[in-house]
Design a protein around this motif. Structure first.
Motif, mmCIF file in Angstrom:
data_model
loop_
_atom_site.group_PDB
_atom_site.id
_atom_site.type_symbol
_atom_site.label_atom_id
_atom_site.label_comp_id
_atom_site.label_asym_id
_atom_site.label_seq_id
_atom_site.Cartn_x
_atom_site.Cartn_y
_atom_site.Cartn_z
ATOM 1 N N ASP A 252 0.956 -1.196 0.048
ATOM 2 C CA ASP A 252 0.047 -0.003 0.074
ATOM 3 C C ASP A 252 0.854 1.321 0.060
ATOM 4 O O ASP A 252 0.420 2.313 -0.609
ATOM 5 C CB ASP A 252 -0.884 0.040 1.205
ATOM 6 N N GLN A 253 1.840 1.291 0.736
ATOM 7 C CA GLN A 253 2.964 2.429 0.744
ATOM 8 C C GLN A 253 3.518 2.748 -0.704
ATOM 9 O O GLN A 253 3.617 3.682 -0.990
ATOM 10 C CB GLN A 253 3.878 2.144 1.581
ATOM 11 N N ALA A 254 3.568 1.696 -1.499
ATOM 12 C CA ALA A 254 4.140 1.637 -2.684
ATOM 13 C C ALA A 254 2.760 2.406 -3.763
ATOM 14 O O ALA A 254 3.278 3.248 -4.665
ATOM 15 C CB ALA A 254 4.344 0.491 -3.481
ATOM 16 N N ARG A 255 1.617 1.781 -3.472
ATOM 17 C CA ARG A 255 0.556 2.545 -4.101
ATOM 18 C C ARG A 255 0.476 4.049 -3.876
ATOM 19 O O ARG A 255 0.370 4.943 -4.954
ATOM 20 C CB ARG A 255 -0.600 1.867 -3.974
ATOM 21 N N GLU A 256 0.622 4.428 -2.701
ATOM 22 C CA GLU A 256 0.540 5.916 -2.248
ATOM 23 C C GLU A 256 1.663 6.422 -2.621
ATOM 24 O O GLU A 256 1.456 7.806 -3.158
ATOM 25 C CB GLU A 256 0.363 5.831 -0.463
ATOM 26 N N ALA A 257 2.957 6.212 -2.784
ATOM 27 C CA ALA A 257 3.968 7.036 -3.373
ATOM 28 C C ALA A 257 3.901 7.237 -4.807
ATOM 29 O O ALA A 257 4.224 8.137 -5.120
ATOM 30 C CB ALA A 257 5.421 6.251 -2.935
ATOM 31 N N THR A 258 3.356 6.183 -5.475
ATOM 32 C CA THR A 258 3.134 6.321 -6.785
ATOM 33 C C THR A 258 2.090 7.386 -7.129
ATOM 34 O O THR A 258 2.194 8.236 -8.022
ATOM 35 C CB THR A 258 2.445 4.939 -7.714
ATOM 36 N N ALA A 259 1.102 7.538 -6.518
ATOM 37 C CA ALA A 259 -0.055 8.447 -6.526
ATOM 38 C C ALA A 259 0.594 9.780 -6.161
ATOM 39 O O ALA A 259 0.128 10.611 -7.026
ATOM 40 C CB ALA A 259 -1.104 8.207 -5.921
ATOM 41 N N ALA A 260 1.207 9.908 -5.002
ATOM 42 C CA ALA A 260 1.876 11.215 -4.657
ATOM 43 C C ALA A 260 3.051 11.831 -5.680
ATOM 44 O O ALA A 260 2.999 13.236 -5.876
ATOM 45 C CB ALA A 260 2.446 11.162 -3.326
ATOM 46 N N LEU A 261 3.868 10.975 -6.207
ATOM 47 C CA LEU A 261 4.650 11.333 -7.366
ATOM 48 C C LEU A 261 4.212 11.588 -8.766
ATOM 49 O O LEU A 261 4.687 12.111 -9.727
ATOM 50 C CB LEU A 261 5.958 10.182 -7.264
#
Length: 260
Positions: free
Chosen positions: A19-28
């Motif tokens: 989930d952290q990877a998904r959140e980071a992808t969205a934020a970037l």
């Protein structure tokens, strides 16, 4: 006589899982169409034990990795074949410095891997060879049968394996292809960092990783670690509490159906 090598460069990494990877992808605000898409394969000899799946070559610090660009299906395929030693063992004299052969298109590098949040230095050596290989040989090496990897290794790979870790051709006969991993890589210039930032997403059926990294000199590594963390916070990316080892996690997941 083999000696411990000294790196002059470091790769600073911060990895996000699930989930952290998904959140980071969205934020970037990363978009697939803007990145370079590739398929990644690894090789090992998976074994089942009481403690789960073991990967003998990875446990020994030897990683075999193939990267194939998407859409490359002609009679010959462009391959990026890498043998990585991590942690790097003491190396014989011929392998104690960075080497490059532009005619044969291969490069050997020694550097430190530093993964956040601890950024503990781990010495790593890798030999990457870029060349065209008959497509049928590539497809043969990717089948679940054992022993086909040798067709993709260049002579410098074999020399490194022999000289640094004592592996011969016969020692590779039980290797199995693990993959594919879907990878997308972006390169961006961030105003607070002196060099380009590499962002790579790895996905399999069950796993998702996002790694943000920057290369720097050993002298500037500590400062680069701080700058990379600050740049991520500025982009509303929450930093991970622990550093996930994406290569081991992905290889273990891919090996479950093949382990003997």
């Amino acid at each position: 006589m083999a000696e411990t090598s000294t790196a002059t460069a470091a790769e600073i990494k911060i990895s996000f899982f699930g989930d952290q990877a998904r959140e980071a992808t969205a934020a970037l605000e990363l978009q697939d169409g803007e990145g370079r898409s590739r398929a990644i394969y690894f090789w090992d000899s998976p074994r089942k034990g009481s403690d789960g799946i073991s990967l003998p070559f990875l446990d020994r610090g030897v990683i075999f990795r193939l990267r194939l660009d998407d859409g490359d299906h002609e009679s010959k395929r462009e391959t990026d074949m890498t043998v990585k030693l991590r942690p790097c063992p003491p190396l014989p004299p011929d392998w104690q410095k960075n080497l490059k052969d532009e005619d044969e298109d291969w490069e050997f590098t020694i550097e430190e891997d530093r993964t956040g949040p601890a950024f503990t230095p781990v010495l790593s050596a890798s030999l990457q060879a870029d060349r065209k290989v008959e497509a049928k040989l590539v497809e043969s090496a990717l089948r679940p049968e054992r022993g086909a990897l040798d067709q993709l290794l260049a002579k410098p790979h074999r020399h490194l394996l022999h000289d640094a870790v004592g592996l011969e051709k016969g020692d590779l006969k039980d290797l199995r292809a693990l993959g594919p991993v879907r990878a997308v890589k972006w390169k961006q210039d961030w105003d607070t960092l002196p060099r380009s930032v590499a962002i790579e997403e790895w996905t399999t059926k069950d796993l998702r990783f996002l790694e943000v990294s920057v290369r720097t000199s050993i002298a500037d590594a500590a400062e680069a670690e701080k700058l990379l963390e600050q740049a991520l916070r500025k982009r509303n990316v929450g930093l991970p509490r622990s550093g996930e080892t994406k290569t081991r996690a992905v290889m273990t997941a891919l090996a479950h159906g093949l382990a003997l």
